[in-house]
Design an enzyme around this catalytic site. Structure first.
Site, PDB file in Angstrom:
ATOM      1  N   GLU A   1      -7.149  -1.543   5.651  1.00 49.99           N
ATOM      2  CA  GLU A   1      -7.569  -1.843   4.282  1.00 49.99           C
ATOM      3  C   GLU A   1      -8.727  -0.963   3.814  1.00 49.99           C
ATOM      4  O   GLU A   1      -8.835  -0.677   2.628  1.00 49.99           O
ATOM      5  CB  GLU A   1      -7.957  -3.317   4.153  1.00 49.99           C
ATOM      6  CG  GLU A   1      -6.786  -4.276   4.279  1.00 49.99           C
ATOM      7  CD  GLU A   1      -5.874  -4.259   3.062  1.00 49.99           C
ATOM      8  OE1 GLU A   1      -6.378  -4.304   1.928  1.00 49.99           O
ATOM      9  OE2 GLU A   1      -4.643  -4.202   3.255  1.00 49.99           O
TER      10      GLU A   1
ATOM     11  N   GLU B   1     -11.622  -0.266  -3.774  1.00 50.91           N
ATOM     12  CA  GLU B   1     -10.263   0.217  -3.985  1.00 50.91           C
ATOM     13  C   GLU B   1     -10.283   1.554  -4.722  1.00 50.91           C
ATOM     14  O   GLU B   1     -11.052   1.740  -5.669  1.00 50.91           O
ATOM     15  CB  GLU B   1      -9.503  -0.832  -4.800  1.00 50.91           C
ATOM     16  CG  GLU B   1      -8.055  -0.552  -4.984  1.00 50.91           C
ATOM     17  CD  GLU B   1      -7.313  -1.711  -5.643  1.00 50.91           C
ATOM     18  OE1 GLU B   1      -6.111  -1.548  -5.880  1.00 50.91           O
ATOM     19  OE2 GLU B   1      -7.936  -2.751  -5.915  1.00 50.91           O
TER      20      GLU B   1
ATOM     21  N   ASN C   1     -10.896 -14.795  -6.810  1.00 54.42           N
ATOM     22  CA  ASN C   1     -11.263 -14.527  -5.414  1.00 54.42           C
ATOM     23  C   ASN C   1     -12.730 -14.132  -5.285  1.00 54.42           C
ATOM     24  O   ASN C   1     -13.393 -14.518  -4.328  1.00 54.42           O
ATOM     25  CB  ASN C   1     -10.355 -13.452  -4.820  1.00 54.42           C
ATOM     26  CG  ASN C   1      -8.949 -13.964  -4.623  1.00 54.42           C
ATOM     27  OD1 ASN C   1      -8.744 -15.089  -4.191  1.00 54.42           O
ATOM     28  ND2 ASN C   1      -7.967 -13.146  -4.947  1.00 54.42           N
TER      29      ASN C   1
END
Length: 171
Positions: free
Chosen positions: A49, A58, A95
């Protein structure tokens, strides 16, 4: 886990490994990621990740998450503001709010807090524990672990390769 072990598992992390080592060890201890099977699984997922600790944000803009009610992105700009951050890429307003509450951080006000090594690790540990991943790691089910982390099996081959190396290194 030692620095040497971390570098054997994630050789691309060479420049950043020392800055993450203590936070990873503390996170694993706090989140009961305390067996070789759990640690190998966690490190494989984190390794994939984060591009082996190279990225805590990201690479994509996050625009694809705009308006995604399933992520809690209900306000204009939420997609970009709450794109994936941390070592397991926490994504979406909902989240961020849940993670922030659990960690005692204002992630809604300051999403970039997840880019700091300690918080990047802690958020990964929070996600791991909140999604019951120790149990899947205990069962040896790396495909189900990957599905819970990723929503699919994106990067499964790399995750499995990292897992195999971590298993050998951590024994």
């Amino acid at each position: 886990m030692t620095l040497d072990q971390l570098l054997k598992i994630m050789p691309k992390a060479r420049r950043r490994a020392a800055g993450f080592l203590e936070a990873l060890n503390v996170t694993m201890a706090e989140c009961c990621i305390n067996t070789p099977a759990r640690q190998a699984s966690f490190l494989a997922q984190v390794g994939h990740e984060s591009g082996q600790l190279l990225y805590v944000q990201e690479l994509a803009s996050g625009a694809a998450y705009e308006g995604r009610a399933d992520l809690g992105n209900t306000k204009s700009g939420d997609g970009v503001r709450f794109k994936g951050r941390g070592l397991i890429q926490i994504t979406g307003r909902a989240n961020y709010a849940a993670c922030g509450t659990a960690l005692g951080l204002d992630l809604i006000g300051t999403p970039a807090l997840l880019e700091q090594p300690v918080n990047a690790c802690r958020s990964a540990g929070w996600f791991w524990r909140a999604h019951g991943l120790n149990e899947l790691a205990d069962a040896g089910d790396q495909v189900r672990v990957t599905r819970r982390v990723n929503g699919g099996v994106n990067g499964l081959a790399e995750r499995l390769a990292l897992f195999a190396v971590a298993q050998r290194v951590l024994l």
